[in-house]
Write a protein that holds these residues in place. Structure first.
Motif, PDB file in Angstrom:
ATOM      1  N   ALA A  22       0.821  -1.226   0.000  1.00 36.05           N
ATOM      2  CA  ALA A  22       0.000   0.000   0.000  1.00 36.05           C
ATOM      3  C   ALA A  22       0.850   1.268   0.000  1.00 36.05           C
ATOM      4  O   ALA A  22       0.404   2.317   0.449  1.00 36.05           O
ATOM      5  N   TRP A  23       2.033   1.188  -0.530  1.00 33.89           N
ATOM      6  CA  TRP A  23       2.929   2.360  -0.547  1.00 33.89           C
ATOM      7  C   TRP A  23       2.496   3.393  -1.597  1.00 33.89           C
ATOM      8  O   TRP A  23       2.678   4.593  -1.408  1.00 33.89           O
ATOM      9  N   GLY A  24       1.937   2.952  -2.711  1.00 38.10           N
ATOM     10  CA  GLY A  24       1.632   3.844  -3.836  1.00 38.10           C
ATOM     11  C   GLY A  24       0.301   4.572  -3.659  1.00 38.10           C
ATOM     12  O   GLY A  24      -0.070   4.959  -2.540  1.00 38.10           O
ATOM     13  N   ALA A  25      -0.431   4.763  -4.750  1.00 39.84           N
ATOM     14  CA  ALA A  25      -1.707   5.496  -4.705  1.00 39.84           C
ATOM     15  C   ALA A  25      -2.651   4.886  -3.682  1.00 39.84           C
ATOM     16  O   ALA A  25      -3.438   5.596  -3.030  1.00 39.84           O
ATOM     17  N   THR A  26      -2.565   3.575  -3.513  1.00 40.57           N
ATOM     18  CA  THR A  26      -3.437   2.875  -2.556  1.00 40.57           C
ATOM     19  C   THR A  26      -3.299   3.426  -1.141  1.00 40.57           C
ATOM     20  O   THR A  26      -4.268   3.453  -0.383  1.00 40.57           O
ATOM     21  N   GLY A  27      -2.108   3.894  -0.798  1.00 39.63           N
ATOM     22  CA  GLY A  27      -1.903   4.413   0.558  1.00 39.63           C
ATOM     23  C   GLY A  27      -2.000   5.920   0.634  1.00 39.63           C
ATOM     24  O   GLY A  27      -1.617   6.510   1.652  1.00 39.63           O
ATOM     25  N   ARG A  28      -2.505   6.552  -0.414  1.00 46.21           N
ATOM     26  CA  ARG A  28      -2.471   8.023  -0.442  1.00 46.21           C
ATOM     27  C   ARG A  28      -3.804   8.623  -0.866  1.00 46.21           C
ATOM     28  O   ARG A  28      -3.916   9.834  -1.023  1.00 46.21           O
TER      29      ARG A  28
END
Ligand SMILES: Cc1cc2nc3c(=O)[nH]c(=O)nc-3n(C[C@H](O)[C@H](O)[C@H](O)COP(=O)(O)OP(=O)(O)OC[C@H]3O[C@@H](n4cnc5c(N)ncnc54)[C@H](O)[C@@H]3O)c2cc1C
Length: 429
Positions: free
Chosen positions: A63-69
């Motif tokens: 979840a580092w990318g858009a998923t976490g933002r």
């Protein structure tokens, strides 16, 4: 180079931080998935539930990318829906409209079912208000209401008049809106990590800080990271706007756009209730829109004002503050505790892009800022596809994708110009 999590509200409130190992040495699985955001994790969970051996290789953290933002809004507003219906009419005829209508709610069902089945604590709540920024925008709300009512959703939709807005939001903005009780909002990182943990419990192997640097595809696919490699029958490329793999096949299809998001300090719960008494997620009706909601700990999370040059903004909170204060004058001067940006994958015709780079290497990307629900739908379709059930995958793979015959830099400039055009057109809507 691997990177830590960004300083977002989500990452400050993770329930179960992940500590997956780096990939070292060699491993063999049926399916290897590159990218540990919603698309990769949803696909892996689906496959692991069917007993298929699967590995996720993530360059940074789950979840580092858009998923976490993102804004955490689970909307039924499928990106590219109209273009999709038009193209699907050629392949499935009059079924196209119903197919796309059903598709828009399928991600909601998958998420609800997973949250219940695996007991994922991700602050799942119901209710969205799509607000009319101008009087003329009510026509779109009315059309959506009529379509929903025609398709059996009348109980879940409420048309809100200009005067009625004050029952839902303490704001001077808006000329009405459409309340949708089926839409949801949630803590994206806790959902994605919860799904990753469920996949792991089903036998999936997960690797973090393991950037894929090369893919060799032949009869089998070999995915290489700096310290290891995985051999698989099939690979799924799920790096969305953050990866640079398979450029020869994918360049010109998807453009990264930097979107900003922020969260205030905790509000007094009574004030939070006064501003948004029904705890709804809200997004307005402009092309370049603002979106916001309250978090479980009573912060206002507010996003919008996109930077389509593809560069991260340096002062997100300063950029978002004027719109936040215009929306809720009572929050004038409020301290903003978290600010962050993220890359969404924008597609010219807005239709999600599913396809094959070679017989054993699939890709799935491009939800144009609407990916929380869509990534789950596509995860299901990708899992079917790698198991040989290709009907739905082929519907998407056969849709015309617009490839801009320009490099990424020029593409971003084109997009920035396009957004300028849309902002100008806003004056005439
Ligand atoms: C600020 C913002 C707000 C948004 N708000 C909403 C919203 O409210 N509602 C909504 O529906 N959608 C929203 N979206 C869109 C949504 O977040 C995305 O569509 C969705 O998360 C995409 O998921 P993904 O897994 O495809 O991509 P990502 O979450 O970006 O995951 C891709 C992953 O691939 C990894 N990766 C990249 N290259 C490699 C490599 N070489 N090797 C291994 N791993 C690699 C990355 O590290 C990353 O973790 C928003 C997006 C942004 C940026």
């Amino acid at each position: 180079m691997s990177l830590p999590r960004c300083p977002s509200y989500y990452n400050a409130t993770i329930k179960h931080e992940t500590h997956y190992p780096q990939l070292e040495g060699e491993l063999e699985v049926d399916v290897v998935i590159i990218g540990g955001g919603f698309t990769g994790v949803a696909t892996a969970l689906e496959l692991s539930e069917q007993g298929i051996s699967v590995a996720i290789v993530e360059a940074n953290k789950i979840a580092w990318g858009a998923t976490g933002r993102n804004g955490g809004q689970v909307t039924g507003s499928l990106s590219g829906d109209k273009a999709m219906v038009k193209q699907l009419q050629n392949s499935i005829g009059i079924e196209a409209e119903q197919f796309v209508w059903d598709l828009r709610w399928r991600g909601h069902e998958i998420i609800k079912q997973r949250v219940a089945k695996y007991g994922i604590d991700c602050d799942l709540k119901y209710g969205h208000l799509h607000t009319a920024y101008k009087p003329a925008h009510m026509a779109e709300m009315l059309a959506t209401f009529d379509e929903g009512a025609r398709r059996g959703m009348a109980d879940e939709l409420i048309l809100v008049s200009k005067a009625g807005i004050s029952d839902y939001l303490d704001t001077p903005l808006y000329h009405g809106g459409l309340l949708n009780k089926r839409n949801m909002h949630l803590h994206s990182v806790n959902l994605c990590i919860g799904e990753a943990r469920a996949a792991e419990a089903n036998g999936a192997k997960i690797f973090e800080y393991s950037q894929v640097i090369d893919i060799q595809d032949g009869e089998q696919v070999v995915v290489k990271t700096p310290k290891g490699q995985i051999t698989a029958k099939t690979a799924v490329l799920a790096g969305n706007a953050y990866h640079k793999l398979a450029r020869n096949k994918l360049s010109g299809l998807l453009f990264p756009a930097s979107l900003g998001n922020c969260a205030t300090v905790r509000l007094d719960p009574a004030l939070a209730k006064q501003l948004n008494p029904h705890d709804l997620a809200v997004y307005d009706s402009r092309f370049v829109l603002d979106y916001y909601r309250m978090t479980a700990d009573h912060r206002l999370m507010f996003g919008g004002g996109t930077n389509y040059s593809g560069r991260d903004s340096k002062h997100v909170a300063d950029e978002l503050r004027p719109a936040l204060e215009r929306t809720f004058p009572k929050l004038k001067g409020i301290e903003i505790e978290f600010e962050w940006t993220g890359m969404a994958g924008i597609v010219v015709n807005r239709i999600p892009q599913l396809g094959k780079i070679s017989p054993n290497l699939f890709y799935c990307q491009g939800y144009s800022g609407h990916g929380v629900a869509t990534s789950h739908i596509m995860g299901e379709i990708m899992a079917q596809a790698v198991r040989g059930q290709l009907e739905e995958f082929d519907l998407f793979a056969n849709m015309k994708q617009i490839r801009l015959p320009v490099g990424e830099w020029l593409g971003k400039q084109g997009m920035a110009l396009g957004m300028l055009y849309y902002r100008m057109m806003e004056h005439f809507r």
